[in-house]
Scaffold this motif. Structure first.
Motif, PDB file in Angstrom:
ATOM      1  N   ARG A  78       0.956  -0.836  -0.164  1.00 59.98           N
ATOM      2  CA  ARG A  78       0.022  -0.044   0.397  1.00 59.98           C
ATOM      3  C   ARG A  78       0.720   1.204   0.117  1.00 59.98           C
ATOM      4  N   SER A  79       0.891   2.542  -0.627  1.00 60.13           N
ATOM      5  CA  SER A  79       1.249   3.492  -0.545  1.00 60.13           C
ATOM      6  C   SER A  79       0.953   4.327   0.692  1.00 60.13           C
ATOM      7  N   PHE A  80       1.643   4.620   0.929  1.00 64.39           N
ATOM      8  CA  PHE A  80       2.119   6.205   1.998  1.00 64.39           C
ATOM      9  C   PHE A  80       1.388   7.051   1.121  1.00 64.39           C
ATOM     10  N   ARG A  81       0.997   7.902   2.442  1.00 71.17           N
ATOM     11  CA  ARG A  81      -0.074   9.213   3.067  1.00 71.17           C
ATOM     12  C   ARG A  81       1.011  10.566   2.765  1.00 71.17           C
ATOM     13  N   LEU A  82       1.675  11.289   2.486  1.00 74.02           N
ATOM     14  CA  LEU A  82       2.866  12.226   2.967  1.00 74.02           C
ATOM     15  C   LEU A  82       2.307  12.747   2.445  1.00 74.02           C
ATOM     16  N   GLY A  83       2.625  14.559   3.814  1.00 74.80           N
ATOM     17  CA  GLY A  83       2.124  15.554   3.856  1.00 74.80           C
ATOM     18  C   GLY A  83       3.051  16.450   2.852  1.00 74.80           C
ATOM     19  N   HIS A  84       3.132  17.557   2.082  1.00 73.25           N
ATOM     20  CA  HIS A  84       3.990  18.068   1.460  1.00 73.25           C
ATOM     21  C   HIS A  84       4.328  19.495   2.826  1.00 73.25           C
ATOM     22  N   ARG A  85       5.960  19.554   2.681  1.00 71.69           N
ATOM     23  CA  ARG A  85       6.718  20.063   3.841  1.00 71.69           C
ATOM     24  C   ARG A  85       6.688  21.749   3.686  1.00 71.69           C
ATOM     25  N   THR A  86       7.026  22.032   2.570  1.00 69.28           N
ATOM     26  CA  THR A  86       7.074  23.695   1.961  1.00 69.28           C
ATOM     27  C   THR A  86       6.617  23.582   1.065  1.00 69.28           C
ATOM     28  N   ALA A  87       6.981  24.982   1.329  1.00 65.05           N
ATOM     29  CA  ALA A  87       5.442  25.862   1.626  1.00 65.05           C
ATOM     30  C   ALA A  87       4.866  25.604  -0.911  1.00 65.05           C
ATOM     31  N   ALA A  88       6.668  26.310  -1.764  1.00 64.78           N
ATOM     32  CA  ALA A  88       6.436  26.088  -2.703  1.00 64.78           C
ATOM     33  C   ALA A  88       5.180  24.124  -3.457  1.00 64.78           C
ATOM     34  N   ALA A  89       6.011  23.499  -2.567  1.00 62.26           N
ATOM     35  CA  ALA A  89       5.178  22.099  -2.676  1.00 62.26           C
ATOM     36  C   ALA A  89       3.934  22.099  -2.478  1.00 62.26           C
ATOM     37  N   GLN A  90       3.645  22.770  -1.593  1.00 62.62           N
ATOM     38  CA  GLN A  90       2.348  23.186  -0.977  1.00 62.62           C
ATOM     39  C   GLN A  90       1.463  24.409  -1.755  1.00 62.62           C
ATOM     40  N   LEU A  91       2.003  25.163  -2.281  1.00 62.02           N
ATOM     41  CA  LEU A  91       1.191  25.728  -3.265  1.00 62.02           C
ATOM     42  C   LEU A  91       1.104  24.819  -4.949  1.00 62.02           C
ATOM     43  N   ASN A  92       2.390  24.313  -5.223  1.00 65.79           N
ATOM     44  CA  ASN A  92       1.838  23.619  -6.721  1.00 65.79           C
ATOM     45  C   ASN A  92       1.233  22.620  -6.224  1.00 65.79           C
ATOM     46  N   TRP A  93       1.307  21.886  -4.905  1.00 63.62           N
ATOM     47  CA  TRP A  93       0.223  20.579  -5.258  1.00 63.62           C
ATOM     48  C   TRP A  93      -1.741  21.038  -5.266  1.00 63.62           C
ATOM     49  N   PHE A  94      -1.570  22.669  -4.964  1.00 63.99           N
ATOM     50  CA  PHE A  94      -2.486  22.986  -5.231  1.00 63.99           C
ATOM     51  C   PHE A  94      -2.946  23.711  -6.805  1.00 63.99           C
ATOM     52  N   LEU A  95      -1.942  24.695  -7.028  1.00 64.23           N
ATOM     53  CA  LEU A  95      -2.463  25.174  -8.673  1.00 64.23           C
ATOM     54  C   LEU A  95      -2.315  23.612  -9.817  1.00 64.23           C
ATOM     55  N   THR A  96      -1.744  22.837  -9.108  1.00 63.80           N
ATOM     56  CA  THR A  96      -1.510  21.775 -10.174  1.00 63.80           C
ATOM     57  C   THR A  96      -3.314  20.603 -10.268  1.00 63.80           C
ATOM     58  N   ARG A  97      -4.025  21.169  -9.393  1.00 62.43           N
ATOM     59  CA  ARG A  97      -5.059  20.737  -9.126  1.00 62.43           C
ATOM     60  C   ARG A  97      -6.938  21.347  -9.323  1.00 62.43           C
ATOM     61  N   THR A  98      -6.623  22.520  -9.646  1.00 63.42           N
ATOM     62  CA  THR A  98      -7.283  23.740  -9.460  1.00 63.42           C
ATOM     63  C   THR A  98      -8.615  23.332 -11.089  1.00 63.42           C
ATOM     64  N   THR A  99      -7.920  22.950 -11.891  1.00 66.55           N
ATOM     65  CA  THR A  99      -8.761  22.082 -13.522  1.00 66.55           C
ATOM     66  C   THR A  99      -9.782  21.361 -12.915  1.00 66.55           C
ATOM     67  N   ARG A 100      -9.269  20.100 -12.058  1.00 69.63           N
ATOM     68  CA  ARG A 100      -9.987  19.389 -11.485  1.00 69.63           C
ATOM     69  C   ARG A 100     -11.451  19.375 -10.759  1.00 69.63           C
ATOM     70  N   TRP A 101     -11.261  20.653 -10.082  1.00 70.68           N
ATOM     71  CA  TRP A 101     -11.513  21.211  -8.825  1.00 70.68           C
ATOM     72  C   TRP A 101     -12.989  22.381  -9.388  1.00 70.68           C
ATOM     73  N   GLY A 102     -13.079  22.862 -10.791  1.00 71.87           N
ATOM     74  CA  GLY A 102     -13.818  23.690 -11.606  1.00 71.87           C
ATOM     75  C   GLY A 102     -13.356  24.575 -11.341  1.00 71.87           C
ATOM     76  N   PHE A 103     -12.239  25.314 -11.120  1.00 70.74           N
ATOM     77  CA  PHE A 103     -11.691  26.564 -11.703  1.00 70.74           C
ATOM     78  C   PHE A 103     -10.348  26.766 -11.743  1.00 70.74           C
ATOM     79  N   ASP A 104     -10.200  27.972 -11.841  1.00 70.95           N
ATOM     80  CA  ASP A 104      -8.057  28.564 -12.948  1.00 70.95           C
ATOM     81  C   ASP A 104      -8.453  30.082 -11.587  1.00 70.95           C
TER      82      ASP A 104
END
Length: 250
Positions: free
Chosen positions: A134-160
């Motif tokens: 089974r895969s491990f769920r790990l949290g992003h720790r840096t602000a850059a990684a956290q922001l990238n997590w958000f921006l790369t998912r906006t399309t599937r959430w219905g906005f940009d």
């Protein structure tokens, strides 16, 4: 019919300090305001503590709640003014239309799934050595990684996220102009799920609050995210996306 509530919290009271310090305790307090069975309710909540002297709790519920118990335990029950507000959420959802812009706020727990952690904990190492695939769920720790997590998912959430109006700001690592989004709070939370002694009962998460402006690209997808939340750890104050309408430019 969904309802969005805002509850004023008095941070000086003993019960308030307990709720503010423990997402698990706050979750239990939120569940206490629901008229139906908790397992039958779809609930999201977020604590906004921009002003630490006047924190506010936002809760999205399926049915109309009653927050009298929270006011009595953690508010100003004898004071004047509006102790909590409950608003029908349908009018906001009806405003969603392709191309329309809103101000937004979201507290989320940005995570990634991996089959091999770089620095596995003792428990993770046990799973690896036992052949657990089974895969491990790990949290992003840096602000850059956290922001990238958000921006790369906006399309599937219905906005940009549109470009920032301040184009003189430093461009990102890809040379792209900055987006109209910022991280306002980053917090590492560590707490127990309850009285269980197992290691799995301990929760560690990196909560991040994002603010900015978004533009609707798919009203149906955005409606789904508003009602069901974004990302994991929804029971612990993550996932509630709130919008504020903006004046449309002529």
């Amino acid at each position: 019919m969904p309802y969005l509530s805002r509850i004023r919290i008095n941070p000086l009271r003993a019960e308030s300090r307990k709720l503010l310090a423990s997402p698990r305790s706050m979750h239990a307090a939120v569940q206490g305001g629901l008229p139906g069975l908790p397992e039958q309710e779809r609930t999201l909540w977020r604590l906004d503590a921009d002003n630490p002297h006047r924190p506010q709790l936002f809760v999205l519920t399926t049915d109309k709640p009653d927050w009298t118990h929270l006011v009595e335990q953690a508010g100003w029950p004898g004071a004047d003014g509006e102790h909590y507000a409950v608003r029908d959420y349908a009018p906001l959802l009806q405003q969603l239309a392709t191309g329309r812009s809103f101000a937004f706020r979201l507290t989320a727990n940005p995570v990634q799934n991996t089959s091999r952690p770089d620095k596995p904990t003792a428990r993770q190492q046990e799973r690896i050595e036992a052949g657990d695939r089974r895969s491990f769920r790990l949290g992003h720790r840096t602000a850059a990684a956290q922001l990238n997590w958000f921006l790369t998912r906006t399309t599937r959430w219905g906005f940009d996220i549109p470009m920032s109006p301040h184009l003189d700001e430093t461009r990102d690592t890809d040379g792209e102009p900055p987006r109209d989004i910022r991280i306002t709070t980053r917090q590492r939370r560590s707490f127990s799920k309850g009285s269980v002694t197992a290691k799995e009962a301990h929760v560690v998460m990196n909560s991040v609050t994002f603010e900015g402006h978004l533009r609707v690209t798919n009203p149906s997808l955005l409606t789904e995210r508003l009602l069901t939340g974004i990302g994991p750890s929804k029971a612990y104050g993550c996932g509630l996306l709130t919008l504020a309408p903006l004046r449309e430019r002529a």
